[in-house]
Design a protein around this motif. Structure first.
Motif, PDB file in Angstrom:
ATOM      1  N   VAL A 123     -26.167  14.425  35.872  1.00  0.00           N
ATOM      2  CA  VAL A 123     -27.595  14.179  36.081  1.00  0.00           C
ATOM      3  C   VAL A 123     -28.107  15.090  37.192  1.00  0.00           C
ATOM      4  CG1 VAL A 123     -29.207  12.441  36.993  1.00  0.00           C
ATOM      5  CG2 VAL A 123     -27.505  11.797  35.271  1.00  0.00           C
ATOM      6  N   THR A 124     -29.314  15.621  37.032  1.00  0.00           N
ATOM      7  CA  THR A 124     -29.932  16.409  38.093  1.00  0.00           C
ATOM      8  C   THR A 124     -30.226  15.515  39.291  1.00  0.00           C
ATOM      9  OG1 THR A 124     -30.915  18.008  36.574  1.00  0.00           O
ATOM     10  CG2 THR A 124     -31.985  17.756  38.712  1.00  0.00           C
ATOM     11  N   VAL A 125     -29.932  16.014  40.494  1.00  0.00           N
ATOM     12  CA  VAL A 125     -30.147  15.242  41.717  1.00  0.00           C
ATOM     13  C   VAL A 125     -31.046  16.040  42.654  1.00  0.00           C
ATOM     14  CG1 VAL A 125     -29.066  14.193  43.736  1.00  0.00           C
ATOM     15  CG2 VAL A 125     -27.917  14.077  41.510  1.00  0.00           C
ATOM     16  N   ASN A 126     -32.110  15.402  43.139  1.00  0.00           N
ATOM     17  CA  ASN A 126     -32.942  15.980  44.182  1.00  0.00           C
ATOM     18  C   ASN A 126     -32.605  15.295  45.503  1.00  0.00           C
ATOM     19  OD1 ASN A 126     -34.463  17.928  42.751  1.00  0.00           O
ATOM     20  ND2 ASN A 126     -35.732  16.313  41.861  1.00  0.00           N
ATOM     21  N   ALA A 146     -21.518  19.888  37.982  1.00  0.00           N
ATOM     22  CA  ALA A 146     -22.108  19.968  36.642  1.00  0.00           C
ATOM     23  C   ALA A 146     -23.609  19.732  36.720  1.00  0.00           C
ATOM     24  CB  ALA A 146     -21.459  18.931  35.724  1.00  0.00           C
ATOM     25  N   SER A 147     -24.054  19.051  37.761  1.00  0.00           N
ATOM     26  CA  SER A 147     -25.466  18.717  37.942  1.00  0.00           C
ATOM     27  C   SER A 147     -26.238  19.894  38.538  1.00  0.00           C
ATOM     28  CB  SER A 147     -25.610  17.529  38.900  1.00  0.00           C
ATOM     29  OG  SER A 147     -24.958  16.385  38.423  1.00  0.00           O
ATOM     30  N   LYS A 148     -27.504  19.973  38.190  1.00  0.00           N
ATOM     31  CA  LYS A 148     -28.440  20.792  38.951  1.00  0.00           C
ATOM     32  C   LYS A 148     -28.770  20.008  40.221  1.00  0.00           C
ATOM     33  CE  LYS A 148     -30.773  22.799  34.890  1.00  0.00           C
ATOM     34  NZ  LYS A 148     -30.292  21.879  33.835  1.00  0.00           N
ATOM     35  N   ILE A 149     -28.769  20.665  41.361  1.00  0.00           N
ATOM     36  CA  ILE A 149     -29.036  19.994  42.625  1.00  0.00           C
ATOM     37  C   ILE A 149     -30.102  20.777  43.387  1.00  0.00           C
ATOM     38  CG2 ILE A 149     -28.059  19.121  44.786  1.00  0.00           C
ATOM     39  CD1 ILE A 149     -25.348  19.027  43.427  1.00  0.00           C
ATOM     40  N   GLY A 150     -31.113  20.069  43.861  1.00  0.00           N
ATOM     41  CA  GLY A 150     -32.165  20.670  44.670  1.00  0.00           C
ATOM     42  C   GLY A 150     -32.454  19.807  45.870  1.00  0.00           C
ATOM     43  N   VAL A 151     -33.350  20.263  46.708  1.00  0.00           N
ATOM     44  CA  VAL A 151     -33.798  19.510  47.875  1.00  0.00           C
ATOM     45  C   VAL A 151     -35.285  19.234  47.735  1.00  0.00           C
ATOM     46  CG1 VAL A 151     -34.115  19.532  50.388  1.00  0.00           C
ATOM     47  CG2 VAL A 151     -32.035  20.502  49.391  1.00  0.00           C
ATOM     48  N   ARG A 152     -35.667  17.990  48.004  1.00  0.00           N
ATOM     49  CA  ARG A 152     -37.092  17.662  48.040  1.00  0.00           C
ATOM     50  C   ARG A 152     -37.664  18.126  49.367  1.00  0.00           C
ATOM     51  NH1 ARG A 152     -40.286  12.129  46.385  1.00  0.00           N
ATOM     52  NH2 ARG A 152     -42.335  12.787  47.127  1.00  0.00           N
ATOM     53  N   VAL A 153     -38.697  18.956  49.311  1.00  0.00           N
ATOM     54  CA  VAL A 153     -39.358  19.430  50.526  1.00  0.00           C
ATOM     55  C   VAL A 153     -40.717  18.757  50.645  1.00  0.00           C
ATOM     56  CG1 VAL A 153     -38.140  21.633  50.487  1.00  0.00           C
ATOM     57  CG2 VAL A 153     -40.373  21.453  49.377  1.00  0.00           C
ATOM     58  N   ASN A 154     -41.087  18.448  51.866  1.00  0.00           N
ATOM     59  CA  ASN A 154     -42.405  17.888  52.152  1.00  0.00           C
ATOM     60  C   ASN A 154     -43.274  19.006  52.702  1.00  0.00           C
ATOM     61  OD1 ASN A 154     -44.696  16.581  53.007  1.00  0.00           O
ATOM     62  ND2 ASN A 154     -43.670  15.258  54.490  1.00  0.00           N
ATOM     63  N   PRO A 155     -44.292  19.449  51.951  1.00  0.00           N
ATOM     64  CA  PRO A 155     -45.136  20.548  52.427  1.00  0.00           C
ATOM     65  C   PRO A 155     -46.050  20.159  53.576  1.00  0.00           C
ATOM     66  CG  PRO A 155     -45.974  19.688  50.350  1.00  0.00           C
ATOM     67  CD  PRO A 155     -44.663  18.999  50.598  1.00  0.00           C
ATOM     68  N   GLN A 156     -46.157  18.871  53.872  1.00  0.00           N
ATOM     69  CA  GLN A 156     -46.940  18.362  55.004  1.00  0.00           C
ATOM     70  C   GLN A 156     -48.378  18.901  54.992  1.00  0.00           C
ATOM     71  OE1 GLN A 156     -43.725  19.478  57.889  1.00  0.00           O
ATOM     72  NE2 GLN A 156     -43.983  17.363  58.613  1.00  0.00           N
ATOM     73  N   LEU A 157     -49.015  18.724  53.828  1.00  0.00           N
ATOM     74  CA  LEU A 157     -50.387  19.200  53.642  1.00  0.00           C
ATOM     75  C   LEU A 157     -51.439  18.164  53.986  1.00  0.00           C
ATOM     76  CD1 LEU A 157     -50.066  21.040  50.213  1.00  0.00           C
ATOM     77  CD2 LEU A 157     -50.635  22.096  52.397  1.00  0.00           C
ATOM     78  N   GLY A 158     -51.049  16.898  54.032  1.00  0.00           N
ATOM     79  CA  GLY A 158     -52.021  15.827  54.230  1.00  0.00           C
ATOM     80  C   GLY A 158     -52.053  14.902  53.039  1.00  0.00           C
ATOM     81  N   HIS A 201     -37.628  20.932  45.037  1.00  0.00           N
ATOM     82  CA  HIS A 201     -38.462  19.848  44.494  1.00  0.00           C
ATOM     83  C   HIS A 201     -39.566  19.504  45.488  1.00  0.00           C
ATOM     84  CE1 HIS A 201     -39.837  16.076  42.872  1.00  0.00           C
ATOM     85  NE2 HIS A 201     -39.178  15.324  43.732  1.00  0.00           N
ATOM     86  N   THR A 202     -40.752  19.195  44.966  1.00  0.00           N
ATOM     87  CA  THR A 202     -41.830  18.692  45.813  1.00  0.00           C
ATOM     88  C   THR A 202     -42.708  17.752  45.007  1.00  0.00           C
ATOM     89  OG1 THR A 202     -43.499  19.342  47.460  1.00  0.00           O
ATOM     90  CG2 THR A 202     -43.564  20.489  45.326  1.00  0.00           C
ATOM     91  N   HIS A 203     -43.418  16.895  45.728  1.00  0.00           N
ATOM     92  CA  HIS A 203     -44.354  15.962  45.087  1.00  0.00           C
ATOM     93  C   HIS A 203     -45.325  15.525  46.171  1.00  0.00           C
ATOM     94  CE1 HIS A 203     -45.846  12.822  42.400  1.00  0.00           C
ATOM     95  NE2 HIS A 203     -45.695  11.955  43.384  1.00  0.00           N
TER      96      HIS A 203
END
Length: 451
Positions: A123-126, A146-158, A201-203
């Motif tokens: 499973v992909t993991v952020n 085997a997983s795709k792995i990324g880091v969730r970043v916080n752009p701190q936009l408001g 990753h971001t949201h």
């Protein structure tokens, strides 16, 4: 007589069919949710069309928006992946038949056992934070994942207009900050030290967040990915998970903003996203399901209090939790129907539409102009296909309502329902320690007499 708008006429048609087929009945089934499976297919098709074919895109439905396994299975058949935020959602995604490589695991509180299980499956993991990154490093023990792995970043936009839905504020609990002093450099070192970190990753948030804020967050994530690859002198980051969060219009039946509109914003602010250098993952949830579902409930009693009419219904906090507790941020429309499902046409009268829970604030609508409601009438609540009846709140031990999917043909009588979740029987109470063995069970048609 003014004709109903197409979407309202469709809901009227479905309600009448549900009454005819006994899915709504004042003595047996006083509350139910309905999912428009034709509408879901059309929405998913519009999402696929909105994104270009220049890069591979996985549209991973945010399971939190509607985690009913038959709904998830329908979305899988329509070509979507699945984004999960808990072990429970992961279990439901697997039960719905999603291949592990089409599942994305996001959570700020993943346990070591959950991480190991997700990594074993592929499973992909952020990654949400450095402590989690260390756990993954230990779990891999030098193995290529085997997983795709990324880091969730916080752009701190408001944030947007709903603080609870804004996840790119300076102090958000999610992700690794990009703007805090020294944080960007530390994160660059993490990518240098972990060659298996190949995604970003971001949201930025969801309901209440403007599109330019959301697209701006994606632009900062893409810029960071470009920075990682430039600093390493190689293409290590190969994909961007842009999250979801497209707001929904709850004011009327118009679908706005559209996926096309959002992609236009992304093209303007983050053109490198569509350069072909990156795979793309999206995590839309509410915007896929909200307008493809509605709730229907019978009016049990009506009264007048202080000159205000009140209609007490069977839909309240248990299926509209956010609206009841935060009505200004989550207003819902109410439509009045008679007991057969036909839209009521009387002149509007201001009235409260209340739920069954035992506290004064359990209101779906306050002082709302509607045709006068009477006992035995039905109210329908549009735009509740995401987060409402699919995520019940068990206040007062109120039971989970049945949820029905539907498809239609050209004939008004051609409405085909399929059960997505059975109604919970409120009279089935388990013995302490006895699992699912009922303490006592009353048939639906029987009302127990007390005293």
């Amino acid at each position: 007589m003014t004709a109903l708008a197409p979407a309202a006429a469709r809901r009227e048609r479905i309600l009448q069919a549900a009454v005819r087929q006994g899915l709504l009945h004042p003595g047996r089934s006083r509350l139910a949710g309905f999912v428009d499976l034709d509408g879901v297919a059309a929405t998913v098709a519009s999402l696929h069309r909105a994104f270009p074919s220049s890069a591979p895109v996985l549209h991973a439905f945010a399971a939190k928006a509607n985690s009913l396994v038959p709904v998830l299975a329908e979305l899988r058949r329509l070509g979507m992946g699945c984004e999960v935020a808990t072990a429970g959602e992961l279990a439901r995604a697997l039960a719905a038949g999603f291949a592990p490589e089409r599942i994305v695991f996001d959570s700020p509180a993943k346990t070591e056992a959950e991480l190991r299980y997700a990594l074993d499956l592929g499973v992909t993991v952020n990654v949400d934070n450095y402590q989690e990154l260390a756990r993954i490093d230990r779990a891999l023990a030098g193995r290529v994942p085997a997983s795709k792995i990324g880091v969730r970043v916080n752009p701190q936009l408001g944030g947007g207009s709903i603080a609870a839905m804004s996840t790119a504020t300076t102090t958000s609990k999610f992700g690794v900050p990009l703007a805090d002093p020294g944080s960007r450099q530390r994160l660059l070192r993490a990518y240098h030290d972990h060659p298996w970190l190949t995604w970003v990753h971001t949201h930025a948030g969801s309901q209440g967040c403007p599109l330019d804020l959301m697209a701006g967050g994606v632009a900062r994530a893409v810029a960071f990915a470009e920075e990682v690859n430039a600093s390493l002198g190689r293409r290590q980051v190969v994909g961007i998970d842009i999250g979801g969060g497209l707001p929904v219009n709850f004011a009327d039946d118009e679908t706005t903003p559209t996926f096309d509109t959002y992609v236009g914003q992304l093209r303007a602010q983050a053109p490198a996203l569509f350069s072909g250098r990156y795979g793309i993952v999206t995590e839309f949830g509410r915007s896929v399901l909200a307008k493809n579902g509605f709730t229907a409930a019978y009016v049990e009693y009506t009264k007048s209090m202080g000159g205000r009419r009140i209609a007490v219904t069977h839909a309240g906090v248990q299926v509209a939790t956010r609206t009841v507790f935060n009505p200004d941020a989550w207003p819902l429309r109410i439509e009045a129907h008679d007991g057969s499902g036909r839209a009521k046409r009387g002149g509007p009268v201001r009235q409260d539409v209340a739920g069954p829970a035992c506290f004064a604030g359990d209101l779906l609508a306050r002082d709302r102009p509607l045709p006068p409601l009477e006992p035995g009438d039905l109210v329908s609540v549009p735009d509740t296909g995401a987060y409402y009846f699919s995520t019940p709140f068990h206040y007062n031990s109120l039971p989970e309502p049945a949820v029905h999917g539907f498809r239609t043909g050209g004939d008004d009588d051609d409405v085909r329902f399929e059960l997505l979740r059975p109604a919970q029987d409120p009279w089935e109470v388990p013995e302490p320690g006895a699992g699912d063995v009922p303490l006592r069970r009353w048939p639906h048609e029987t009302v127990p007499v007390v005293g």
